[in-house]
Design a protein around this motif. Structure first.
Motif, mmCIF file in Angstrom:
data_model
loop_
_atom_site.group_PDB
_atom_site.id
_atom_site.type_symbol
_atom_site.label_atom_id
_atom_site.label_comp_id
_atom_site.label_asym_id
_atom_site.label_seq_id
_atom_site.Cartn_x
_atom_site.Cartn_y
_atom_site.Cartn_z
ATOM 1 N N ASP A 1 0.824 -1.212 0.000
ATOM 2 C CA ASP A 1 0.000 0.000 0.000
ATOM 3 C C ASP A 1 0.856 1.259 0.000
ATOM 4 O O ASP A 1 0.492 2.261 -0.596
ATOM 5 C CB ASP A 1 -0.954 -0.003 1.190
ATOM 6 C CG ASP A 1 -0.220 -0.188 2.502
ATOM 7 O OD1 ASP A 1 0.725 -0.998 2.559
ATOM 8 O OD2 ASP A 1 -0.577 0.480 3.488
ATOM 9 N N TRP B 1 2.059 1.623 -3.577
ATOM 10 C CA TRP B 1 0.912 1.952 -4.428
ATOM 11 C C TRP B 1 0.533 3.423 -4.291
ATOM 12 O O TRP B 1 0.180 4.086 -5.259
ATOM 13 C CB TRP B 1 -0.257 1.059 -4.014
ATOM 14 C CG TRP B 1 -1.407 0.995 -4.965
ATOM 15 C CD1 TRP B 1 -2.693 1.400 -4.726
ATOM 16 C CD2 TRP B 1 -1.423 0.455 -6.296
ATOM 17 N NE1 TRP B 1 -3.486 1.157 -5.811
ATOM 18 C CE2 TRP B 1 -2.736 0.582 -6.793
ATOM 19 C CE3 TRP B 1 -0.443 -0.112 -7.114
ATOM 20 C CZ2 TRP B 1 -3.105 0.165 -8.067
ATOM 21 C CZ3 TRP B 1 -0.811 -0.527 -8.392
ATOM 22 C CH2 TRP B 1 -2.122 -0.391 -8.855
ATOM 23 N N GLN B 2 0.636 3.947 -3.072
ATOM 24 C CA GLN B 2 0.230 5.316 -2.803
ATOM 25 C C GLN B 2 1.266 6.335 -3.296
ATOM 26 O O GLN B 2 0.914 7.361 -3.845
ATOM 27 C CB GLN B 2 0.032 5.467 -1.298
ATOM 28 C CG GLN B 2 -0.942 6.544 -0.909
ATOM 29 C CD GLN B 2 -1.349 6.408 0.540
ATOM 30 O OE1 GLN B 2 -0.543 6.427 1.453
ATOM 31 N NE2 GLN B 2 -2.631 6.245 0.774
ATOM 32 N N SER C 1 3.782 5.855 -5.527
ATOM 33 C CA SER C 1 4.348 5.651 -6.859
ATOM 34 C C SER C 1 3.516 6.332 -7.926
ATOM 35 O O SER C 1 2.364 6.695 -7.708
ATOM 36 C CB SER C 1 4.390 4.154 -7.157
ATOM 37 O OG SER C 1 3.068 3.622 -7.120
ATOM 38 N N ASN C 2 4.106 6.460 -9.110
ATOM 39 C CA ASN C 2 3.306 6.836 -10.265
ATOM 40 C C ASN C 2 2.817 5.561 -10.947
ATOM 41 O O ASN C 2 3.584 4.622 -11.159
ATOM 42 C CB ASN C 2 4.109 7.667 -11.255
ATOM 43 C CG ASN C 2 3.222 8.215 -12.363
ATOM 44 O OD1 ASN C 2 2.231 8.882 -12.094
ATOM 45 N ND2 ASN C 2 3.556 7.912 -13.604
ATOM 46 N N HIS C 3 1.539 5.556 -11.272
ATOM 47 C CA HIS C 3 0.966 4.383 -11.927
ATOM 48 C C HIS C 3 1.051 4.578 -13.430
ATOM 49 O O HIS C 3 0.601 5.595 -13.951
ATOM 50 C CB HIS C 3 -0.496 4.220 -11.517
ATOM 51 C CG HIS C 3 -0.675 3.941 -10.060
ATOM 52 N ND1 HIS C 3 -1.746 3.276 -9.551
ATOM 53 C CD2 HIS C 3 0.103 4.220 -8.993
ATOM 54 C CE1 HIS C 3 -1.630 3.180 -8.240
ATOM 55 N NE2 HIS C 3 -0.518 3.749 -7.879
ATOM 56 N N ILE D 1 -0.292 3.644 -16.860
ATOM 57 C CA ILE D 1 -1.545 3.059 -17.321
ATOM 58 C C ILE D 1 -1.493 2.720 -18.800
ATOM 59 O O ILE D 1 -1.937 1.667 -19.218
ATOM 60 C CB ILE D 1 -2.712 4.041 -17.058
ATOM 61 C CG1 ILE D 1 -2.749 4.459 -15.582
ATOM 62 C CG2 ILE D 1 -4.025 3.426 -17.491
ATOM 63 C CD1 ILE D 1 -3.007 3.336 -14.609
ATOM 64 N N GLN E 1 -1.082 -2.861 -10.920
ATOM 65 C CA GLN E 1 -0.527 -2.560 -12.223
ATOM 66 C C GLN E 1 0.893 -2.057 -12.040
ATOM 67 O O GLN E 1 1.281 -1.662 -10.950
ATOM 68 C CB GLN E 1 -1.364 -1.492 -12.958
ATOM 69 C CG GLN E 1 -2.716 -1.997 -13.405
ATOM 70 C CD GLN E 1 -3.812 -1.600 -12.441
ATOM 71 O OE1 GLN E 1 -3.895 -0.464 -12.040
ATOM 72 N NE2 GLN E 1 -4.662 -2.550 -12.069
ATOM 73 N N LYS F 1 11.391 12.712 -0.794
ATOM 74 C CA LYS F 1 11.420 12.839 0.655
ATOM 75 C C LYS F 1 12.180 11.657 1.228
ATOM 76 O O LYS F 1 12.037 10.536 0.798
ATOM 77 C CB LYS F 1 10.018 12.946 1.241
ATOM 78 C CG LYS F 1 9.103 11.792 0.980
ATOM 79 C CD LYS F 1 7.769 12.031 1.726
ATOM 80 C CE LYS F 1 6.695 11.077 1.259
ATOM 81 N NZ LYS F 1 5.440 11.175 1.998
ATOM 82 N N LYS G 1 6.198 14.650 -10.156
ATOM 83 C CA LYS G 1 6.290 15.385 -11.428
ATOM 84 C C LYS G 1 7.530 15.023 -12.246
ATOM 85 O O LYS G 1 7.764 15.585 -13.314
ATOM 86 C CB LYS G 1 6.270 16.908 -11.207
ATOM 87 C CG LYS G 1 5.003 17.433 -10.531
ATOM 88 C CD LYS G 1 5.102 18.933 -10.300
ATOM 89 C CE LYS G 1 3.943 19.426 -9.440
ATOM 90 N NZ LYS G 1 2.677 19.476 -10.167
#
Lengths: 675, 675
Positions: A67, A70-71, A73-75, A77, A107, A188, A276
């Motif tokens: 989790d 997942w939170q 990271s960049n997903h 698609i 993913q 960070k 970014k």
């Protein structure tokens, strides 16, 4: 120089990158007396590997920290393919999903390696006293091969030196170092917290005597060199630059993963990242002239950016913030040997190197030690036989070989010049490239891994052919135990569960807890804690006939003579080596948990009944119907039984009545704990 | 006694329970110079409130920590109703979903208050320097009402005493204290980390001068008593015991939320919790004889358990581990006044008390200060007019009144004896109970809250009728600004968005980011950061006519004379007070982000274009189609515009051309920042 006295441990891990930390995490969860050392003074902060496959996320989830990844990271698609049109201008020609829909509950994502290492370190601290010992350099390695099979022996002897601060600090502070490695101001992190120098030991040496050792010490592996093992393969001519920047651009797909082939200027891969950032892999056509090893110090960020600008023309690309940059030449190599006497093992970059662009490196490396860690832990703990250790090389060296073959094809297609037309045979067909990309997605997800037949995977076929050639079939046991010892080969019944493949990871579908109706992905219950699991697909237990089959199965498993008792140490909970979980297909509201056999809801004096072992494939109130039986390809009436290894790979499949084969599977690999 | 010198702050929060911490969290996110004091030396560890509504989870999500609650908590999925059959034996008579399907992306969960407070504290530490000052007792309160409207004044003066350790430590260590409060050995926590005594200040007093103050100091509120405000309502005769235990029982539904009515022995409510705990609310019929305030010291865990055993007969119930227990009598009261001169406010138990069984207490308390915190912050920061503060009482006192009415009905039905048959008029109809339970679920979710017409909610009707009677309609502004000041009442067009109700929270449906195709619940972008948001439902921008409407809207909003510029302080980003987000309904692959008006993708010199403001209601690869336009009830072709307050409640709805009304909404409540 002061010499410290000898110290002992059960497992020594050399190298605290992702592969080493994965091994340490297994040690933490299985209660192993392990140490992990790294010659560097701090962990990495930015740059380096960043792609995470579905399978890696599933593994993180089995340790409880997916989790966080997942939170943050960049997903990724969608992949956009950009190719030159007839005028040579690049155009978006295709969009394809980055991860094949439906293959995993995760993913593919990107997050820099430093954060992944942070999550491992936090997990180690939560579950154990294992701390990375930084600034510790191994200097000498000896192994007494004659004692390799002695379970009580500490046949490995490693001399290490505790470095001074200066020696242990890598160049991360300057923007001018040749490989572009400098500290990020964006990501960070918590530097001060991480610097665990062995103060007070500086400059001293120490002799570590250990039962097992894993070398996760990178492409220039010291451990591999001590063992005299070699890497086999080749170096390509392709030179690539990498920029991690916050781009300022009018290129429309900068937040998509893109493969951009220009007509004449080379290729760019765009990998959008967290915060970014965007990573660009940029082909450097100019500097590859001499063919051999290139002096990377002649490459600057400005040269790399200019190459990208030419490839992405007419779109504009600049930046004011660069997080990291580097340049590399692709080498594709596999180690000739992954272990020495099944006591010292190599994992990760120490045994395979390849192109970074398919996002495989960190994943395959972690999955090496994920495959290995539980095997060593169970052997050290006296639960499993040493013979399971040889499956590490047969399973993982084969994966490395497949990876290099994949990377070879993919790199060639990506680095080549696009064909101008069908007659342009020197060019790369963009249709072929797209096809390779789509087919490669399954491989790249990490979910195509299919371990060959062995004592751990009861599937048909030749174990040497299906692995890397190592002999990992069942052997006559030395008469130490039961009537099953004469069974040479057990073969599971694949057709009982058409989508649960022996040798592949157990897939996850939503089920409901019988006791509280809460929906869960079933994988939630396949935690990486060192236990084997028997998944009983109990079928339609609303039918009296099926209910009776399941009760009989429960009796067979729970009796004092059952194999579960035999392999469970005295005084330990009955589910501590092999856990039994049920998924039934009867209507949830028609079944009362406590009417099922006790083995499915063991009673504890302090905690009452266990409400966490019986699940149902039924409609939920808020999350729809998981259709788990359909997903797993199991008959809703009759069900079946599946053995899942501690790493979630499928070991055996059989009928509810095949209890003798089921016991036989464990008999070949576990050590009886009682008379 | 040493006297410290006077200190100043903009906001003083008294009480560091959930209501006080929620207020502090707003202060942290809005950069307010706030202090939060609590007379106790440590936070709570177990027991107390534990039910969390959907709406509370949505709020936590807007601050970024719902995932921690979601992961640690027990999810309550189904309610089982147990009632006596004709022989008097209890039987399961019904199952209903605990949370109405589809109303929120969360469902009701339980987690003990200590963990919730931990998440708030972690969030405070991450975003601010605000720390809870524990062991600080307020002793004297003065307010200069004559300076209440002076924006620069610090009209409140509070004398506080820094307690010694002994004074500040509550009885949490013994199992024998009358209210059953003792420390848990189950709940994971970090006691040492939390004890922030004001060492060095012990025994000293301090004068705190502050602009604003919130009393979140519980049912016996010191702040309320200083203000001379009273609580209105009554105390019931019902006595209840509470046990937090790990039950050992053959009752089949112990992991479900259950309402059990026995024939003659009273009622039990079962609330399954985290860590195998179950909370039982148990009606104590024996000890309610004298009708008045009961001496709770006569009640023991054993008496409560025996009552539960009688009610749950013939099922057996025992335990070896008890985490917490207490007994209480239901008092249902609402404060007569929630604020003094809109400078000192009361929130939480300080202004409403009621039965705990519906799981409302902590939620309504937190939502009080969630409603209040951003209003005070925007006023302190000079962004909003002071007139918005009076909406706190009109909005929240009305909610408290509705809560008490709900609780009154629910408690009577739950505490009453089941009717033997239709002719048994003294008994409670179980059909009526079930009906009340089902209807109550919407109320209990926290999502039925519907704030009345006011300067913050541009809906039709009388603001006094729709609130608690406070006048919160628009007033003639004092000529300080623009042409809109003469608009007395603005009424939004509710029929443009049939499922986005003015006065209610903005619902969430899945949308895709236009730039990277990632699916998100749209609520993810409505973070609690003090900003108002304009949600532009841009409709089908693939149509040239609609595209032109949206471009015109973009021009209207981006001009130097636009209201967004007028209300944004010079030198601040254009989206720092009012952010514009777009959801369009055209096919994602047919739209290029950078072809839309600049206001929808502002350019930053360092960070390039903003890729996070444009979303699309389209099919995703992995998460299906959000059908957001359908969910929101907005026309897919024409769209509409919605104003969302910083707390996600809907303020106004209009056409894309209604820019004058849109500006007028903000003109009534914000303060112009430039000429």
């Amino acid at each position: 120089m002061v010499q410290l006295q000898d110290s002992m441990c059960d497992l020594l891990i050399v190298g605290a990158g992702p592969a080493g930390l994965m091994a340490a995490t297994w040690a933490a969860r299985c209660g192993i007396n392990a140490r992990i050392i790294d010659k560097r003074g701090t962990k990495v902060f930015n740059g380096q590997a960043d792609g995470l496959q579905c399978r890696s996320l599933e593994i993180f989830d089995s340790f409880g920290f997916a989790d966080r990844v997942w939170q943050e990271s960049n997903h990724m698609i969608e992949i956009c393919l950009w190719n030159p049109d007839e005028t040579g201008r690049i155009r978006r020609t295709d969009r394809i999903p980055d991860t094949i829909p439906g293959i995993s509950r995760f993913q593919q994502v990107v997050l820099h390696q430093g954060r992944i290492e942070r999550f491992f370190l936090d997990s180690l601290a939560e579950y154990s006293d294992i701390q990375v010992e930084r600034g510790v350099l191994p200097e000498q390695l000896d192994i007494d091969h004659s004692r390799a099979e002695d379970l009580d022996a500490f046949p490995i002897r490693v001399k290490v030196r505790h470095l001074s601060d200066d020696e242990a600090t890598p160049f991360q502070h300057s923007t001018n170092v040749p490989d572009g490695l400098f500290r990020s101001s964006l990501a960070k992190d918590d530097t001060d917290d991480l610097i665990r120098k062995s103060r007070g030991k500086n400059g001293t040496t120490e002799i570590i005597r250990t039962k097992y050792m894993i070398g996760c010490d990178g492409a220039h592996s010291w451990t591999r060199r001590q063992l005299g093992f070699s890497m086999e393969g080749e170096q390509t001519d392709f030179i690539w630059g990498v920029l991690d920047i916050i781009p300022i651009t009018d290129f429309p797909d900068i937040r998509m993963r893109c493969a951009i082939h220009s007509a004449e200027s080379g290729s760019v891969m765009v990998i959008p990242r967290e915060n970014k950032l965007v990573r660009l892999y940029i082909q450097l056509t100019e500097v590859s002239k001499n063919g051999g090893q290139v002096d990377r110090s002649t490459i600057t960020p400005s040269i790399i950016l200019q190459a990208a600008q030419r490839i992405m023309f007419p779109y504009k690309l600049t930046y004011t913030y660069c997080d990291w940059w580097t340049a590399y030449q692709i080498g594709q190599r596999v180690g000739n040997n992954f272990s020495s006497s099944d006591r010292i093992f190599l994992a990760g970059d120490a045994v395979h190197t390849h192109s970074p662009k398919a996002g495989q490196g960190m994943n395959v490396s972690m999955q090496d030690s994920y495959n290995l860690g539980w095997k060593i832990a169970l052997v050290i703990n006296g639960i499993a036989q040493r013979s399971i250790l040889k499956t590490y090389q047969s399973e993982r060296r084969r994966v490395a070989q497949d990876l290099i073959a994949f990377d070879h094809r993919f790199s060639r297609l990506f680095s080549g010049r696009p064909a101008k037309d069908a007659a342009d045979e020197a060019g790369i067909s963009m249709a072929e490239f797209k096809d390779a990309f789509e087919k490669g997605n399954m491989f790249a997800s990490g979910l195509a891994v299919d371990y060959g037949a062995s004592i751990l995977v009861a599937k048909p076929g030749d174990s040497a052919d299906q692995g890397d050639g190592t002999d990992v079939g069942p052997q006559q046991t030395n008469g130490s135990s039961s009537s099953y010892s004469t069974i040479l080969k057990i073969t599971g019944k694949q057709d009982l569960a058409t989508n649960i493949k022996m040798g592949m990871r157990f897939p996850s579908f939503q089920v409901l807890n019988q006791a509280d109706a809460r929906p869960w992905p079933f994988a939630h219950f396949l935690k990486s804690d060192g236990r084997f699991r028997i998944i009983l697909f109990a079928g339609n237990i609303a039918s009296p006939h099926q209910f009776q089959r399941i009760q009989t199965f429960g009796e067979d498993l729970s009796g004092p003579d059952s194999f579960i008792h035999r392999f469970t140490p005295l005084g330990k909970p009955i589910d501590s080596v092999i856990e039994v979980l049920m998924i039934h297909s009867a209507p949830r509201k028609g079944i009362e948990l406590l009417e099922l056999h006790d083995v499915f809801h063991p009673l504890d004096e302090r905690e009452g009944y266990d409400y966490g072992k019986v699940f149902v494939d039924d409609e939920s109130y808020h999350e729809g119907h998981g259709e788990a039986y359909k997903g797993y390809g199991v008959d809703r009436e009759r069900g079946c039984v599946v053995v899942v290894r501690p790493d979630q790979y499928v070991g055996w499949i059989g009928e509810v009545e095949d209890v003798v084969d089921l016991g036989g599977y464990f008999d070949r690999i576990l050590i009886p704990q009682r008379g």
